[in-house]
Design an enzyme around this catalytic site. Structure first.
Site, PDB file in Angstrom:
ATOM      1  N   HIS A   1      33.404  42.692  27.854  1.00 14.48           N
ATOM      2  CA  HIS A   1      34.300  42.738  26.688  1.00 14.48           C
ATOM      3  C   HIS A   1      34.695  44.176  26.345  1.00 14.48           C
ATOM      4  O   HIS A   1      34.684  44.571  25.198  1.00 14.48           O
ATOM      5  CB  HIS A   1      33.621  42.092  25.472  1.00 14.48           C
ATOM      6  CG  HIS A   1      33.319  40.647  25.633  1.00 14.48           C
ATOM      7  ND1 HIS A   1      32.473  39.955  24.770  1.00 14.48           N
ATOM      8  CD2 HIS A   1      33.747  39.737  26.537  1.00 14.48           C
ATOM      9  CE1 HIS A   1      32.396  38.690  25.159  1.00 14.48           C
ATOM     10  NE2 HIS A   1      33.152  38.530  26.225  1.00 14.48           N
TER      11      HIS A   1
ATOM     12  N   THR B   1      39.068  37.995  23.438  1.00 14.00           N
ATOM     13  CA  THR B   1      40.295  37.510  24.069  1.00 14.00           C
ATOM     14  C   THR B   1      41.310  36.989  23.064  1.00 14.00           C
ATOM     15  O   THR B   1      42.502  37.293  23.160  1.00 14.00           O
ATOM     16  CB  THR B   1      39.972  36.413  25.108  1.00 14.00           C
ATOM     17  OG1 THR B   1      39.071  36.946  26.078  1.00 14.00           O
ATOM     18  CG2 THR B   1      41.233  35.935  25.799  1.00 14.00           C
TER      19      THR B   1
ATOM     20  N   ASN C   1      42.220  43.857  26.002  1.00 14.67           N
ATOM     21  CA  ASN C   1      41.151  44.169  25.063  1.00 14.67           C
ATOM     22  C   ASN C   1      41.132  45.635  24.675  1.00 14.67           C
ATOM     23  O   ASN C   1      40.662  45.994  23.590  1.00 14.67           O
ATOM     24  CB  ASN C   1      39.794  43.790  25.664  1.00 14.67           C
ATOM     25  CG  ASN C   1      39.635  42.299  25.885  1.00 14.67           C
ATOM     26  OD1 ASN C   1      40.363  41.494  25.315  1.00 14.67           O
ATOM     27  ND2 ASN C   1      38.685  41.922  26.725  1.00 14.67           N
TER      28      ASN C   1
ATOM     29  N   MET D   1      40.559  38.134  34.583  1.00 12.43           N
ATOM     30  CA  MET D   1      39.239  37.645  34.195  1.00 12.43           C
ATOM     31  C   MET D   1      39.301  36.259  33.561  1.00 12.43           C
ATOM     32  O   MET D   1      38.287  35.555  33.482  1.00 12.43           O
ATOM     33  CB  MET D   1      38.588  38.639  33.228  1.00 12.43           C
ATOM     34  CG  MET D   1      37.097  38.475  33.072  1.00 12.43           C
ATOM     35  SD  MET D   1      36.160  38.899  34.559  1.00 12.43           S
ATOM     36  CE  MET D   1      36.154  40.691  34.440  1.00 12.43           C
TER      37      MET D   1
END
Length: 520
Positions: A440, A486, A474, A124
């Site tokens: 997230h 991150t 994460n 990502m």
């Protein structure tokens, strides 16, 4: 296994190539230079250098091809460049990502209808918005005494700066207006400030996004003992005598399956696929997949009417605009959301399509809310069904609690207040993006102080039940965060990588000592 392009054995096998997996490769290259390292990525290489952010590709056609190649089994599906498609109720992904085909929600639950993933070298980080704020208050991991130093290390690896947009014509104005509305009563560290960003200057002087290529750095790319294998699906972590022993990997170019022995295995896919691989490997601690959390996201937009065009040049296609900066309203325990006020082209939310506007005068506001953590919020796996890669199918169970709705309501009121403080709102009311929109996702391989059944790994990111197996990403973060995760995830990866490096170096010293004694 003839014709395999993989080594028979390595010291460290790394699954995934995102920023946390790359942090392991970088720290090991720096601190255990004699270690052999193999990195396996299920997706293709889509940029040069490998792992670079695709928005640094200036040619629009090449950039689109790179994004499409990152969409794995979702390639060819419709993608969205604005919240317009999301607002219309259509279930779509952003360019460079793809959605679950099924299993993303169940009756009576909110689910995560737009939970998304990427399959490409760089993960990502080839598509992200590069925001790297530090956690504060209850976002911080209290049992890590070295967290601040680890965050400094993560800043170094990601190339984080808070001064990237110092020359932007309206960044000071936006921050001044936000500060007037927010800063009263806040400690200095929690006041409005420039957003720390993982960006850097290219040779032509323009700003560019950091990706996993920056995290790896030259020290990793030039390490003769490091190898990166793309289009390689790791289907199993091998365990012998209770400890990690290597990986089983399928070459997606020809379908062959190989076994690579390893003293240490690092699984750094993402918060959905890392627990999936552990599950498929028969590694199933009680907390695996649990405490899944997303950051509910509220968006709004305002327009600076009382400004005129400055003298800065527009950015080249794909590069960051320097017309306006990115401001940060930090999370506090009293106001449990994190504000990201972005320039037009860095935001995933296009903000105006009416008459021509002064570049940089459209301000997008986003508030990310900390989740009320629940053990039953989880990604589970169905051994009787397979996903597009042949792995156990994901089943997401996710609910917003009463507290979550209360925080969302507060965030909605606050973002309107901030929008009016900045300029003239473009909408009557804010919009809450569907669950999964933040990208997230956290908690599914969470870190814990002790092996109490509520965590998957130790403070060094080593899986409690399997010595030599480390998890990254994460998913390791155990707290409810509202800020972009991150930086924290990379900081935790640094800690884990240093544990492996120390063990490798210690074993090497013991071996050298034994050799000297045997010769005496």
């Amino acid at each position: 296994m003839s014709g395999s392009r993989y080594p028979g054995s390595v010291d460290v096998a790394i699954v995934g190539s995102g920023p946390t997996a790359s942090a392991y490769a970088r720290i090991l290259s720096e601190e255990a230079p004699g270690a052999t390292i193999a990195m396996f990525e299920v997706g293709p290489t889509v940029s040069n250098p490998p792992g670079a952010h695709v928005k640094n590709i200036e040619d629009p056609e090449r950039r689109t091809l790179a994004q499409r190649a990152s969409e794995g089994p979702g390639a060819g599906a419709e993608t969205v460049n604005s919240p317009g498609a999301v607002k219309s109720g259509q279930r779509r992904a952003r360019p460079g990502t793809y959605l679950l085909q099924d299993g993303y929600s169940f009756p009576g639950e909110d689910g995560m209808p737009v939970a998304a993933m990427s399959s490409n070298v760089g993960g990502m980080a080839a598509h992200w918005t590069a925001a790297c704020p530090r956690p504060g208050g209850n976002e911080r991991i209290a049992f890590l005494p070295d967290l601040e130093q680890l965050l400094d290390d993560a800043d170094r690896l990601l190339g984080v700066t808070s001064s990237a947009f110092d020359g932007a014509p309206f960044s000071d104005l936006v921050r001044e207006r936000l500060a007037a509305a927010v800063d009263s009563g806040r400690a200095p560290a929690y006041r409005v400030q420039p957003m720390p960003l993982a960006v850097h200057r290219r040779e032509d002087g323009r700003l560019a996004w950091s990706g996993s290529d920056v995290v790896m750095g030259d020290v990793t790319r030039e390490n003769p003992l490091f190898q990166l294998f793309d289009e390689s699906l790791v289907t199993k972590v091998l365990v012998e005598d209770g400890a990690a022993a290597g990986v089983e990997v399928r070459d997606r170019r020809n379908g062959t399956i190989s076994r690579v022995a390893a003293r240490y295995v690092v699984v750094g896919a993402d918060a959905l696929r890392t627990p999936q691989l552990l599950w498929a490997s028969g590694i199933r601690p009680d907390a695996l997949g649990r405490y899944l959390n997303d950051q509910a996201q509220v968006v709004f937009a305002s327009r600076l009417r009382d400004v005129s065009a400055g003298g800065t040049h527009p950015a080249a296609a794909g590069a960051l605009s320097e017309q306006a900066g990115v401001a940060w309203v930090p999370y506090t325990d009293e106001m449990p959301f994190h504000g990201q006020i972005m320039q037009l082209d860095a935001s995933p939310v296009p903000l105006a399509d009416d008459d021509p506007v002064v570049p940089g005068s459209i301000v997008g506001l986003g508030l990310f809310c900390a989740k009320d953590l629940q053990r039953e919020d989880r990604v589970a796996f169905d051994d009787g069904a397979r996903d597009s890669y042949g792995m156990p199918a994901m089943r997401i169970h996710y609910r917003l609690t009463e507290r979550d709705h209360e925080v969302l309501d507060r965030a909605g009121r606050e973002i309107v207040r901030l929008g009016k403080a900045v300029g003239e709102p473009l909408d009557e009311r804010p919009f809450v993006l569907p669950p999964g929109s933040s990208l997230h996702y956290q908690g599914t391989t969470r870190m814990g102080r002790t092996d109490d059944g509520e965590s998957v790994c130790s403070p060094d990111s080593q899986v409690w039940q399997v010595p030599g197996l480390f998890v990254a990403g994460n998913g390791v973060i155990p707290t409810a965060t509202a800020c972009n995760p991150t930086l924290t995830a990379v900081a935790l990866a640094v800690r884990g990588a240093r544990k492996i490096a120390a063990d490798i170096n210690s074993a090497l010293l013991m071996s050298e000592s034994d050799n000297r004694l045997s010769k005496q």
